[in-house]
Design an enzyme around this catalytic site. Structure first.
Site, PDB file in Angstrom:
ATOM      1  N   PRO A  38       0.829  -1.217   0.000  1.00  0.00           N
ATOM      2  CA  PRO A  38       0.000   0.000   0.000  1.00  0.00           C
ATOM      3  C   PRO A  38       0.858   1.260   0.000  1.00  0.00           C
ATOM      4  O   PRO A  38       1.841   1.348   0.725  1.00  0.00           O
ATOM      5  CB  PRO A  38      -0.798  -0.117   1.304  1.00  0.00           C
ATOM      6  CG  PRO A  38       0.040  -0.997   2.179  1.00  0.00           C
ATOM      7  CD  PRO A  38       0.734  -1.949   1.263  1.00  0.00           C
ATOM      8  N   THR A  40       0.230   5.520   0.054  1.00  0.00           N
ATOM      9  CA  THR A  40      -0.505   6.783   0.042  1.00  0.00           C
ATOM     10  C   THR A  40       0.108   7.687  -1.013  1.00  0.00           C
ATOM     11  O   THR A  40       1.311   7.936  -0.992  1.00  0.00           O
ATOM     12  CB  THR A  40      -0.394   7.425   1.443  1.00  0.00           C
ATOM     13  OG1 THR A  40      -1.078   6.585   2.361  1.00  0.00           O
ATOM     14  CG2 THR A  40      -0.974   8.824   1.478  1.00  0.00           C
ATOM     15  N   GLN A 113      -6.623  -1.160   1.690  1.00  0.00           N
ATOM     16  CA  GLN A 113      -6.112  -0.986   3.048  1.00  0.00           C
ATOM     17  C   GLN A 113      -6.983   0.022   3.789  1.00  0.00           C
ATOM     18  O   GLN A 113      -7.121   1.178   3.362  1.00  0.00           O
ATOM     19  CB  GLN A 113      -4.661  -0.508   3.057  1.00  0.00           C
ATOM     20  CG  GLN A 113      -4.104  -0.554   4.481  1.00  0.00           C
ATOM     21  CD  GLN A 113      -2.701  -0.050   4.605  1.00  0.00           C
ATOM     22  OE1 GLN A 113      -2.395   1.060   4.173  1.00  0.00           O
ATOM     23  NE2 GLN A 113      -1.837  -0.841   5.207  1.00  0.00           N
ATOM     24  N   TYR A 195      -0.930   5.008  13.384  1.00  0.00           N
ATOM     25  CA  TYR A 195      -2.328   5.417  13.205  1.00  0.00           C
ATOM     26  C   TYR A 195      -3.203   4.763  14.283  1.00  0.00           C
ATOM     27  O   TYR A 195      -2.694   4.067  15.164  1.00  0.00           O
ATOM     28  CB  TYR A 195      -2.785   5.097  11.777  1.00  0.00           C
ATOM     29  CG  TYR A 195      -1.938   5.818  10.739  1.00  0.00           C
ATOM     30  CD1 TYR A 195      -1.885   7.217  10.714  1.00  0.00           C
ATOM     31  CD2 TYR A 195      -1.166   5.115   9.826  1.00  0.00           C
ATOM     32  CE1 TYR A 195      -1.082   7.885   9.798  1.00  0.00           C
ATOM     33  CE2 TYR A 195      -0.358   5.781   8.900  1.00  0.00           C
ATOM     34  CZ  TYR A 195      -0.318   7.165   8.897  1.00  0.00           C
ATOM     35  OH  TYR A 195       0.481   7.831   8.001  1.00  0.00           O
ATOM     36  N   ARG A 242      -1.907  -5.848   8.710  1.00  0.00           N
ATOM     37  CA  ARG A 242      -0.541  -5.386   8.447  1.00  0.00           C
ATOM     38  C   ARG A 242       0.074  -4.824   9.723  1.00  0.00           C
ATOM     39  O   ARG A 242      -0.521  -3.967  10.371  1.00  0.00           O
ATOM     40  CB  ARG A 242      -0.520  -4.302   7.370  1.00  0.00           C
ATOM     41  CG  ARG A 242       0.898  -3.898   7.013  1.00  0.00           C
ATOM     42  CD  ARG A 242       0.968  -3.004   5.809  1.00  0.00           C
ATOM     43  NE  ARG A 242       2.098  -3.399   4.992  1.00  0.00           N
ATOM     44  CZ  ARG A 242       2.993  -2.551   4.469  1.00  0.00           C
ATOM     45  NH1 ARG A 242       2.871  -1.261   4.654  1.00  0.00           N
ATOM     46  NH2 ARG A 242       3.994  -2.984   3.761  1.00  0.00           N
ATOM     47  N   SER A 305      12.210  -3.118   1.914  1.00  0.00           N
ATOM     48  CA  SER A 305      13.515  -2.979   1.244  1.00  0.00           C
ATOM     49  C   SER A 305      13.942  -4.206   0.461  1.00  0.00           C
ATOM     50  O   SER A 305      15.141  -4.441   0.305  1.00  0.00           O
ATOM     51  CB  SER A 305      14.604  -2.617   2.267  1.00  0.00           C
ATOM     52  OG  SER A 305      14.269  -1.416   2.900  1.00  0.00           O
TER      53      SER A 305
HETATM   54  C1  LIG Z   1       4.998   6.955  -0.908  1.00  0.00           C
HETATM   55  C2  LIG Z   1       4.747   5.896   0.134  1.00  0.00           C
HETATM   56  C3  LIG Z   1       3.485   5.793   0.711  1.00  0.00           C
HETATM   57  C4  LIG Z   1       3.209   4.783   1.645  1.00  0.00           C
HETATM   58  N1  LIG Z   1       1.941   4.648   2.143  1.00  0.00           N
HETATM   59  C5  LIG Z   1       1.634   3.579   2.918  1.00  0.00           C
HETATM   60  C6  LIG Z   1       0.269   3.304   3.282  1.00  0.00           C
HETATM   61  O1  LIG Z   1      -0.689   3.993   2.886  1.00  0.00           O
HETATM   62  N2  LIG Z   1       0.043   2.234   4.089  1.00  0.00           N
HETATM   63  C7  LIG Z   1       1.066   1.428   4.542  1.00  0.00           C
HETATM   64  O2  LIG Z   1       0.809   0.474   5.275  1.00  0.00           O
HETATM   65  N3  LIG Z   1       2.361   1.656   4.188  1.00  0.00           N
HETATM   66  C8  LIG Z   1       2.645   2.683   3.371  1.00  0.00           C
HETATM   67  N4  LIG Z   1       3.948   2.861   2.949  1.00  0.00           N
HETATM   68  C9  LIG Z   1       4.974   1.877   3.322  1.00  0.00           C
HETATM   69  C10 LIG Z   1       5.127   0.838   2.201  1.00  0.00           C
HETATM   70  O3  LIG Z   1       3.950   0.064   2.022  1.00  0.00           O
HETATM   71  C11 LIG Z   1       6.305  -0.120   2.484  1.00  0.00           C
HETATM   72  O4  LIG Z   1       6.076  -0.777   3.692  1.00  0.00           O
HETATM   73  C12 LIG Z   1       7.660   0.582   2.551  1.00  0.00           C
HETATM   74  O5  LIG Z   1       7.822   1.511   1.502  1.00  0.00           O
HETATM   75  C13 LIG Z   1       8.820  -0.440   2.481  1.00  0.00           C
HETATM   76  O6  LIG Z   1       8.695  -1.238   1.303  1.00  0.00           O
HETATM   77  P1  LIG Z   1       9.661  -0.985   0.029  1.00  0.00           P
HETATM   78  O7  LIG Z   1      11.049  -1.085   0.545  1.00  0.00           O
HETATM   79  O8  LIG Z   1       9.329  -2.061  -0.953  1.00  0.00           O
HETATM   80  O9  LIG Z   1       9.382   0.395  -0.489  1.00  0.00           O
HETATM   81  C14 LIG Z   1       4.237   3.878   2.036  1.00  0.00           C
HETATM   82  C15 LIG Z   1       5.513   4.006   1.467  1.00  0.00           C
HETATM   83  C16 LIG Z   1       5.768   4.981   0.512  1.00  0.00           C
HETATM   84  C17 LIG Z   1       7.145   5.035  -0.130  1.00  0.00           C
END
Ligand SMILES: Cc1cc2nc3c(=O)[nH]c(=O)nc-3n(C[C@H](O)[C@H](O)[C@H](O)COP(=O)(O)O)c2cc1C
Length: 372
Positions: A38, A40, A113, A195, A242, A305
């Site tokens: 997810p 935002t 979500q 949250y 989550r 990551s």
């Molecule tokens: C721009 C952005 C918005 C995000 N919004 C949410 C969200 O709405 N809900 C959530 O659980 N995590 C959110 N995250 C966290 C990501 O889902 C994820 O856990 C985090 O980026 C690590 O994964 P990655 O290394 O593949 O980017 C957001 C991350 C980014 C970069």
């Protein structure tokens, strides 16, 4: 497992095949194990109704085994950010229906979500008269961007009384029903990033003296009640959780994140949920993936990551049933294909993460166009 999930070794073709193979998570039948996490992106209309560019954005990513659509408020009291979508009104449902139809037309799978932000709110973002509420009246440190008045401190929240807590649980039940009406294949409850559900779970934000505060068993109660309400509404096998134990985002503090998350995950594991979406912990001593695996052995999605090779290893080694990517999906709408064909990954532009409009959102090209 540390926060750095980048791979050290090149995977074999057989290992890659495992990541690209189908898997069942409850009622969800994923065609591959690459999940879109997810994110935002603040591209909805000001009233939370999804826009046409959100249809384009999600449809372009439908090749993911599962899309987890961005954190979405069940009621406007729970809105955190400008242009964040809701799932409260008929207009929200109709807007999301266009998104889910487009994803399904491309044989994709998409869950929503559900995110109630609790004390992470500002009166400069929500409609006039809408309060900011929390388990306890403790203001979050920090500021939030508002379209109306630039950076603003978070509101001082009002503590919910017991009847109001029940009403918020009911909002989660209704959000799950609304999500199904909008065509989503299920819902994921957002219990990370400080949250509302995490505010109940963690000792630093929950100083209640009723059955929702104090002991870990009490602090877990609100989250479990939300999960149960959602499960009763749409079936437990379409509801997911989550978590990110030890996350301190949004001024979050917990005396014992390992113990509180273990109890939450243990109770959640008895409900028959679709999956647990687990982020690795920032605390080096806390092995979040092992914790998740102990209670959701066949229904665990790993996150944080990962790169294509480390994700391939994690699934091949059976650490989780699937791996989710967030940031790699921003500039690589065809991430699944790029992983399958070993194509290079594009980098995203940080400046357009949360800005309105299609630029830096739904206009990232597929690899074939990328390479001219
Ligand atoms: C721009 C952005 C918005 C995000 N919004 C949410 C969200 O709405 N809900 C959530 O659980 N995590 C959110 N995250 C966290 C990501 O889902 C994820 O856990 C985090 O980026 C690590 O994964 P990655 O290394 O593949 O980017 C957001 C991350 C980014 C970069």
């Amino acid at each position: 497992m540390s926060n750095d999930n980048t791979a050290q070794l090149t995977p074999t073709a057989g290992e890659r095949e495992a990541l690209l193979s189908p898997v069942e998570l409850g009622a969800l039948h994923l065609s591959n194990r690459i999940v879109m996490a997810p994110m935002t992106r603040n591209r909805a209309h000001p009233d939370g109704v999804p826009t046409d560019i959100m249809v384009d954005y999600y449809a372009a990513r439908a090749e993911a085994g599962l899309i987890v659509a961005e954190g979405t408020w069940p009621s406007v009291t729970g809105q955190a950010y400008c242009r964040q979508p809701g799932i409260e009104t008929q207009a929200h449902i109709a807007g999301w229906r266009a998104v889910t139809d487009a994803v399904h037309a491309r044989s994709g799978l998409i869950v929503l979500q559900v995110m109630h932000a609790g004390r992470i709110g500002s009166r400069h973002i929500k409609p006039e008269g809408v309060e900011t509420v929390a388990p306890s009246a403790i203001q979050a440190a920090g500021e939030v961007f508002t379209d109306a008045a630039g950076m603003q401190p978070y509101d001082e929240p009002r503590a919910l009384n017991r009847e109001e807590v029940q009403a918020v649980v009911e909002e989660h039940r209704q959000a799950a029903l609304n999500a199904r009406e909008a065509g989503f294949d299920g819902v994921e409850l957002h219990v990370t990033s400080g949250y509302l559900p995490m505010q109940f779970l963690c000792s630093g934000t929950n100083q209640r003296t009723d059955e929702y505060g104090g002991s870990i068993a009490n602090r877990v109660r609100f989250v479990v009640e939300c999960l149960e309400a959602m499960a009763n509404a749409i079936g437990a096998d379409r509801v997911a959780l989550r978590v990110n134990p030890g996350n301190t985002f949004n001024d979050t503090q917990d005396d014992d994140p390992e113990a509180s998350h273990r109890e939450l995950v243990r109770q959640a594991s008895t409900l028959g949920l679709a999956y647990l979406h687990m982020m690795s912990s920032p605390l080096p001593e806390l092995d979040a993936f092992a914790l998740g695996k102990a209670y959701f052995p066949d229904r665990l999605i790993l996150n944080n990551s990962f790169d294509p090779d480390s994700a391939t290893h994690a699934v091949a080694e059976g650490q989780g049933a699937a791996v989710s990517f967030a940031r790699h999906f921003i500039a690589n709408p065809d991430l699944v294909r790029r992983i399958r064909d070993d194509l290079p990954l594009s980098k995203f532009n940080r400046k357009t993460l949360y800005t309105p409009g299609a630029t830096g959102y739904s206009d990232y090209p597929r690899a074939d166009i990328d390479q001219g």
